[in-house]
Write an enzyme that holds these catalytic residues in place. Sequence first.
Site, PDB file in Angstrom:
ATOM      1  N   ASP A 290       0.670   3.117   4.339  1.00 21.74           N
ATOM      2  CA  ASP A 290      -0.481   3.780   3.732  1.00 21.74           C
ATOM      3  C   ASP A 290      -1.469   4.287   4.773  1.00 21.74           C
ATOM      4  O   ASP A 290      -1.928   5.418   4.719  1.00 21.74           O
ATOM      5  CB  ASP A 290      -1.175   2.840   2.722  1.00 21.74           C
ATOM      6  CG  ASP A 290      -1.481   1.454   3.304  1.00 21.74           C
ATOM      7  OD1 ASP A 290      -1.192   1.219   4.493  1.00 21.74           O
ATOM      8  OD2 ASP A 290      -2.014   0.613   2.556  1.00 21.74           O
TER       9      ASP A 290
ATOM     10  N   ARG B 282      -5.593   0.037  -6.584  1.00 24.28           N
ATOM     11  CA  ARG B 282      -4.400   0.715  -6.055  1.00 24.28           C
ATOM     12  C   ARG B 282      -3.953   1.867  -6.942  1.00 24.28           C
ATOM     13  O   ARG B 282      -3.318   2.804  -6.505  1.00 24.28           O
ATOM     14  CB  ARG B 282      -3.231  -0.271  -5.950  1.00 24.28           C
ATOM     15  CG  ARG B 282      -3.406  -1.366  -4.931  1.00 24.28           C
ATOM     16  CD  ARG B 282      -2.066  -2.069  -4.717  1.00 24.28           C
ATOM     17  NE  ARG B 282      -2.216  -3.366  -4.079  1.00 24.28           N
ATOM     18  CZ  ARG B 282      -2.295  -3.570  -2.764  1.00 24.28           C
ATOM     19  NH1 ARG B 282      -2.252  -2.546  -1.960  1.00 24.28           N
ATOM     20  NH2 ARG B 282      -2.412  -4.772  -2.261  1.00 24.28           N
TER      21      ARG B 282
ATOM     22  N   ASP C 299      -4.679   2.020  11.060  1.00 20.13           N
ATOM     23  CA  ASP C 299      -6.044   1.648  11.436  1.00 20.13           C
ATOM     24  C   ASP C 299      -6.014   1.256  12.912  1.00 20.13           C
ATOM     25  O   ASP C 299      -6.013   2.120  13.786  1.00 20.13           O
ATOM     26  CB  ASP C 299      -6.500   0.521  10.508  1.00 20.13           C
ATOM     27  CG  ASP C 299      -7.975   0.181  10.657  1.00 20.13           C
ATOM     28  OD1 ASP C 299      -8.664   0.858  11.425  1.00 20.13           O
ATOM     29  OD2 ASP C 299      -8.455  -0.770  10.016  1.00 20.13           O
TER      30      ASP C 299
ATOM     31  N   LYS D 269      -7.078   6.564  10.555  1.00 17.69           N
ATOM     32  CA  LYS D 269      -8.526   6.461  10.798  1.00 17.69           C
ATOM     33  C   LYS D 269      -8.835   6.923  12.216  1.00 17.69           C
ATOM     34  O   LYS D 269      -8.229   6.433  13.174  1.00 17.69           O
ATOM     35  CB  LYS D 269      -8.995   5.015  10.626  1.00 17.69           C
ATOM     36  CG  LYS D 269      -9.232   4.636   9.194  1.00 17.69           C
ATOM     37  CD  LYS D 269      -9.945   3.294   9.102  1.00 17.69           C
ATOM     38  CE  LYS D 269      -9.946   2.820   7.662  1.00 17.69           C
ATOM     39  NZ  LYS D 269     -10.490   1.469   7.514  1.00 17.69           N
TER      40      LYS D 269
ATOM     41  N   GLY E   2       0.778  -1.242   0.000  1.00 21.16           N
ATOM     42  CA  GLY E   2       0.000   0.000   0.000  1.00 21.16           C
ATOM     43  C   GLY E   2       0.805   1.285   0.000  1.00 21.16           C
ATOM     44  O   GLY E   2       0.297   2.340  -0.387  1.00 21.16           O
TER      45      GLY E   2
HETATM   46  P1  XMP Z   1      -3.882  -1.990  11.211  1.00 28.49           P
HETATM   47  O1  XMP Z   1      -5.249  -2.354  11.756  1.00 28.49           O
HETATM   48  O2  XMP Z   1      -2.890  -3.089  11.446  1.00 28.49           O
HETATM   49  O3  XMP Z   1      -4.142  -1.929   9.659  1.00 28.49           O
HETATM   50  O4  XMP Z   1      -3.441  -0.644  11.674  1.00 28.49           O
HETATM   51  C1  XMP Z   1      -3.213  -1.419   8.815  1.00 28.49           C
HETATM   52  C2  XMP Z   1      -3.263  -2.133   7.498  1.00 28.49           C
HETATM   53  O5  XMP Z   1      -4.577  -2.594   7.187  1.00 28.49           O
HETATM   54  C3  XMP Z   1      -4.938  -2.262   5.887  1.00 28.49           C
HETATM   55  N1  XMP Z   1      -6.088  -1.347   5.936  1.00 28.49           N
HETATM   56  C4  XMP Z   1      -6.759  -0.904   4.871  1.00 28.49           C
HETATM   57  N2  XMP Z   1      -6.566  -1.133   3.568  1.00 28.49           N
HETATM   58  N3  XMP Z   1      -8.403   0.265   3.057  1.00 28.49           N
HETATM   59  C5  XMP Z   1      -7.398  -0.540   2.665  1.00 28.49           C
HETATM   60  O6  XMP Z   1      -7.233  -0.719   1.470  1.00 28.49           O
HETATM   61  C6  XMP Z   1      -8.673   0.550   4.347  1.00 28.49           C
HETATM   62  O7  XMP Z   1      -9.589   1.306   4.656  1.00 28.49           O
HETATM   63  C7  XMP Z   1      -7.793  -0.089   5.310  1.00 28.49           C
HETATM   64  N4  XMP Z   1      -7.738  -0.033   6.649  1.00 28.49           N
HETATM   65  C8  XMP Z   1      -6.669  -0.807   7.003  1.00 28.49           C
HETATM   66  C9  XMP Z   1      -3.697  -1.632   5.265  1.00 28.49           C
HETATM   67  O8  XMP Z   1      -2.988  -2.613   4.571  1.00 28.49           O
HETATM   68  C10 XMP Z   1      -2.877  -1.150   6.425  1.00 28.49           C
HETATM   69  O9  XMP Z   1      -1.485  -1.179   6.188  1.00 28.49           O
END
Ligand code: XMP
Length: 172
Positions: free
Chosen positions: A97, A162, A100, A128, A41
């Site tokens: 990227d 992407r 979350d 987020k 990403g």
């Molecule tokens: P965490 O929960 O580990 O997540 O912080 C981070 C990774 O999860 C993916 N991610 C997303 N990918 N749209 C996406 O395409 C989203 O809204 C999304 N939210 C989380 C992403 O790979 C990130 O590195």
Amino acid sequence: MPSVRVLITEEQIRERLRELAAQITRDYDGQPVTLLGVLTGSLMLVADLVRQLPLRTRIGFIQASSYRGATTRPDKLEIVPTLLPDVRDRHVLLVDDILDTGQTLNQVLDHIRSLRPRSVRVAVLLRKRGRQELPCEPDYIGFEIPDVFVVGYGLDYDDEYRQLPYVGVLEP
Ligand code: XMP
């Protein structure tokens, strides 16, 4: 075929990256930096950011994944160490990227720190709101977004979308 509602335009991304690159350039103050992108990403972000840094730079990538499609898989991340450049004693800027829950960045950070870099900072394009379960405060954040699933500018749904030059929300 779902359509994509634009959340952050190409122009907004370009403008914000200019600001972040200026801040990063000031902070590193002429020191060489290794940009370490979290695959896949971060691809666009690394490419666009590094071209605006008047610093000596190296580029590496780290492969780690916790997502498949639009569902979270909160188990341990898989990290492919063979892709990693030597970061010992180097200033590392980890580039991802989206922040979350924080699982990915925390585990990747643990791994990087075990390799004894001189310093580690973190840059993310998106954070987020209200989703972080683990403490993680990136040094550079492009945009805060609501809790929606986004695609584009490197972010995917099932490995598609992407290539979009903007960040958007998938609509059914
Ligand atoms: P965490 O929960 O580990 O997540 O912080 C981070 C990774 O999860 C993916 N991610 C997303 N990918 N749209 C996406 O395409 C989203 O809204 C999304 N939210 C989380 C992403 O790979 C990130 O590195």
